[in-house]
Scaffold this motif. Structure first.
Motif, PDB file in Angstrom:
ATOM      1  N   LEU A  46      54.069  71.268  40.103  1.00 55.11           N
ATOM      2  CA  LEU A  46      54.944  72.265  39.794  1.00 55.11           C
ATOM      3  C   LEU A  46      56.221  72.218  40.832  1.00 55.11           C
ATOM      4  O   LEU A  46      55.857  72.189  41.831  1.00 55.11           O
ATOM      5  CB  LEU A  46      54.780  73.903  40.001  1.00 55.11           C
ATOM      6  N   SER A  47      57.382  71.920  40.066  1.00 56.81           N
ATOM      7  CA  SER A  47      58.474  72.128  40.944  1.00 56.81           C
ATOM      8  C   SER A  47      59.913  72.842  39.958  1.00 56.81           C
ATOM      9  O   SER A  47      60.999  72.729  40.885  1.00 56.81           O
ATOM     10  CB  SER A  47      58.988  70.604  41.225  1.00 56.81           C
ATOM     11  N   LYS A  48      59.568  73.266  39.139  1.00 54.27           N
ATOM     12  CA  LYS A  48      60.574  74.058  38.311  1.00 54.27           C
ATOM     13  C   LYS A  48      61.144  75.116  39.073  1.00 54.27           C
ATOM     14  O   LYS A  48      62.391  75.476  39.036  1.00 54.27           O
ATOM     15  CB  LYS A  48      60.026  74.715  37.132  1.00 54.27           C
ATOM     16  N   VAL A  91      46.235  70.927  37.679  1.00 58.98           N
ATOM     17  CA  VAL A  91      46.495  72.201  36.845  1.00 58.98           C
ATOM     18  C   VAL A  91      47.515  72.101  35.834  1.00 58.98           C
ATOM     19  O   VAL A  91      48.695  71.662  36.060  1.00 58.98           O
ATOM     20  CB  VAL A  91      46.669  73.368  37.617  1.00 58.98           C
ATOM     21  N   ALA A  92      47.292  72.048  34.339  1.00 57.60           N
ATOM     22  CA  ALA A  92      48.429  71.785  33.321  1.00 57.60           C
ATOM     23  C   ALA A  92      49.333  73.082  33.524  1.00 57.60           C
ATOM     24  O   ALA A  92      48.909  74.182  33.322  1.00 57.60           O
ATOM     25  CB  ALA A  92      47.614  71.703  32.039  1.00 57.60           C
ATOM     26  N   MET A  93      50.686  72.653  33.909  1.00 55.08           N
ATOM     27  CA  MET A  93      51.507  73.676  33.896  1.00 55.08           C
ATOM     28  C   MET A  93      52.086  73.913  32.612  1.00 55.08           C
ATOM     29  O   MET A  93      52.162  73.192  31.878  1.00 55.08           O
ATOM     30  CB  MET A  93      52.865  73.383  34.956  1.00 55.08           C
ATOM     31  N   SER A  97      57.575  78.198  31.316  1.00 53.54           N
ATOM     32  CA  SER A  97      57.454  79.663  32.223  1.00 53.54           C
ATOM     33  C   SER A  97      56.616  79.195  33.573  1.00 53.54           C
ATOM     34  O   SER A  97      55.520  78.883  33.559  1.00 53.54           O
ATOM     35  CB  SER A  97      56.342  80.502  31.206  1.00 53.54           C
ATOM     36  N   VAL A  98      57.542  79.735  34.407  1.00 56.27           N
ATOM     37  CA  VAL A  98      57.036  79.579  35.878  1.00 56.27           C
ATOM     38  C   VAL A  98      55.955  80.693  36.232  1.00 56.27           C
ATOM     39  O   VAL A  98      54.890  80.416  36.701  1.00 56.27           O
ATOM     40  CB  VAL A  98      58.219  79.877  36.712  1.00 56.27           C
ATOM     41  N   ALA A  99      56.407  81.967  35.479  1.00 57.39           N
ATOM     42  CA  ALA A  99      55.044  82.909  35.541  1.00 57.39           C
ATOM     43  C   ALA A  99      53.675  82.487  35.362  1.00 57.39           C
ATOM     44  O   ALA A  99      52.767  82.734  35.544  1.00 57.39           O
ATOM     45  CB  ALA A  99      55.644  84.058  35.067  1.00 57.39           C
ATOM     46  N   GLU A 100      53.740  81.921  33.952  1.00 53.68           N
ATOM     47  CA  GLU A 100      52.626  81.247  33.289  1.00 53.68           C
ATOM     48  C   GLU A 100      51.950  80.309  34.121  1.00 53.68           C
ATOM     49  O   GLU A 100      50.859  80.243  34.264  1.00 53.68           O
ATOM     50  CB  GLU A 100      52.908  80.854  32.060  1.00 53.68           C
ATOM     51  N   SER A 101      53.040  79.338  34.626  1.00 52.12           N
ATOM     52  CA  SER A 101      52.398  78.109  35.657  1.00 52.12           C
ATOM     53  C   SER A 101      51.620  78.880  36.779  1.00 52.12           C
ATOM     54  O   SER A 101      50.583  78.446  37.326  1.00 52.12           O
ATOM     55  CB  SER A 101      53.470  77.319  35.975  1.00 52.12           C
ATOM     56  N   ASN A 102      52.291  79.918  37.552  1.00 49.52           N
ATOM     57  CA  ASN A 102      51.666  80.552  38.597  1.00 49.52           C
ATOM     58  C   ASN A 102      50.111  81.125  38.236  1.00 49.52           C
ATOM     59  O   ASN A 102      49.355  81.112  39.073  1.00 49.52           O
ATOM     60  CB  ASN A 102      52.703  81.664  39.025  1.00 49.52           C
ATOM     61  N   LYS A 103      50.402  81.678  37.155  1.00 49.29           N
ATOM     62  CA  LYS A 103      49.054  82.343  36.557  1.00 49.29           C
ATOM     63  C   LYS A 103      47.997  81.423  36.465  1.00 49.29           C
ATOM     64  O   LYS A 103      46.844  81.489  36.753  1.00 49.29           O
ATOM     65  CB  LYS A 103      49.262  83.155  35.201  1.00 49.29           C
ATOM     66  N   ARG A 104      48.406  80.134  36.040  1.00 49.97           N
ATOM     67  CA  ARG A 104      47.309  79.131  35.643  1.00 49.97           C
ATOM     68  C   ARG A 104      46.814  78.674  37.087  1.00 49.97           C
ATOM     69  O   ARG A 104      45.657  78.280  37.076  1.00 49.97           O
ATOM     70  CB  ARG A 104      47.980  77.990  34.992  1.00 49.97           C
ATOM     71  N   ILE A 105      47.747  78.704  37.905  1.00 50.42           N
ATOM     72  CA  ILE A 105      47.071  78.012  39.295  1.00 50.42           C
ATOM     73  C   ILE A 105      46.315  79.105  39.667  1.00 50.42           C
ATOM     74  O   ILE A 105      45.006  78.699  40.392  1.00 50.42           O
ATOM     75  CB  ILE A 105      48.528  77.972  40.321  1.00 50.42           C
TER      76      ILE A 105
END
Length: 317
Positions: A46-48, A91-93, A97-105
């Motif tokens: 993730l780097s967005k 982890v599939a980002m 959505s950054v918020a969804e990526s953080n939730k997935r992490i």
């Protein structure tokens, strides 16, 4: 007899020395079963949320590739690494959505750690924003957390001017109640890389800040040991976060925020090896490498040595 001789499966090394073992021989892809190694590799591409242009999302792949270059043998300690590593993949980002990526992490790491509580995660970023959800997940399983952060920057930026980013993870953790300021040790903070406001915020929250001048003048091992003695009774585990821009630009050309006056790779690796010997240290992340800016994967190769020296410390203890 093989109908098609001299063919190797894709990914097989072109040359195999029967008397030399490579680090990649210690790494096992997770097969979905319950049994895992003492160490787990997890990529967070993730780097967005980076406040500057960053291709750090490509780093997990390149760091894994860099590990292929090295043997398991540490000549100075006369030690052969023998701990296997379970690679859980990336982890599939979410695409947007950054918020969804953080939730997935958070969800992925929480699930891994709750099932494999004694496993030590080795986390490959990504930019530094990935540390906030990672520590959130780690603390829910481990309890009260202390963090040792190697970085040129405080990463305590306010959240009003742009929301969560790679400049805000430790402010997020403090204000979210996942971390007490006095349980954060920042190592390598540099001139002309921060503001007085953020240094004041660190002091107000009892963060221990070690500047590069202090790194050069003091024994880093002694500083770490003294800090750990002060917090040991208050924390259940230590999480190490290595922002590669703590290094001088000569050693880390692949960092988006390179600058002069930073740490040498020797100093960083020596500190990481020492941290590996400490039982309290139970997780490490490596962040802020942009392979698209790097030269001959120099920065990713230092990251590979961070992993190897951490494993060496754990094996020696």
């Amino acid at each position: 007899m093989n109908k098609f001789p001299h063919l190797n499966p894709h990914g097989t090394p072109a040359f195999k020395d029967s008397q030399l073992s490579k680090v990649t021989e210690l790494i096992r892809s997770w097969d979905g079963k319950e049994t895992v190694s003492n160490f787990g590799l997890l990529g967070l591409p993730l780097s967005k949320p980076s406040i500057s242009h960053s291709g750090a999302c490509f780093a997990p792949t390149i760091i894994r590739k860099a590990l292929q270059s090295y043997s398991t043998y540490a000549i100075e300690e006369d030690v052969d690494l023998n701990n296997t590593i379970t690679d859980f993949g990336d982890v599939a980002m979410h695409v947007t959505s950054v918020a969804e990526s953080n939730k997935r992490i958070k969800d992925a790491l929480s699930s891994i750690l709750s099932t494999h509580n004694s496993m030590i995660p080795i986390i490959l970023g990504g930019d530094h924003s990935v540390t906030a959800p990672s520590v959130d997940a780690f603390s829910k399983v481990k309890g009260n957390i202390g963090i040792i952060q190697f970085d040129a920057h405080h990463d305590l930026r306010n959240l009003d001017d742009g929301g969560p980013s790679n400049g805000t993870p430790f402010r997020q953790l403090i204000e979210g109640g996942h971390l007490k300021g006095k349980h954060l040790l920042q190592i390598g903070i540099r001139n002309f890389s921060n503001s007085r406001n953020y240094f004041d915020y660190a002091k107000e929250n009892e963060v221990t800040v070690l500047t590069m001048q202090q790194v050069n003048e003091l024994s880093l091992k002694n500083v770490i040991n003294d800090w750990l003695r002060n917090v040991k009774s208050e924390v259940d585990a230590i999480y190490v976060s290595v922002d590669m821009d703590v290094l001088d630009q000569a050693y880390a050309p692949g960092c988006p925020a390179i600058g002069p006056g930073g740490m040498t790779s020797e100093t960083l690796l020596d500190a990481i090896r020492h941290l590996g010997t400490l039982e309290e240290v139970q997780a490490i992340d490596i962040v802020e490498i942009d392979p698209t800016l790097d030269f001959r994967d120099m920065t990713s190769k230092v990251a590979a040595h961070v992993i190897l020296n951490f494993l060496l410390g754990k094996q020696k203890k």
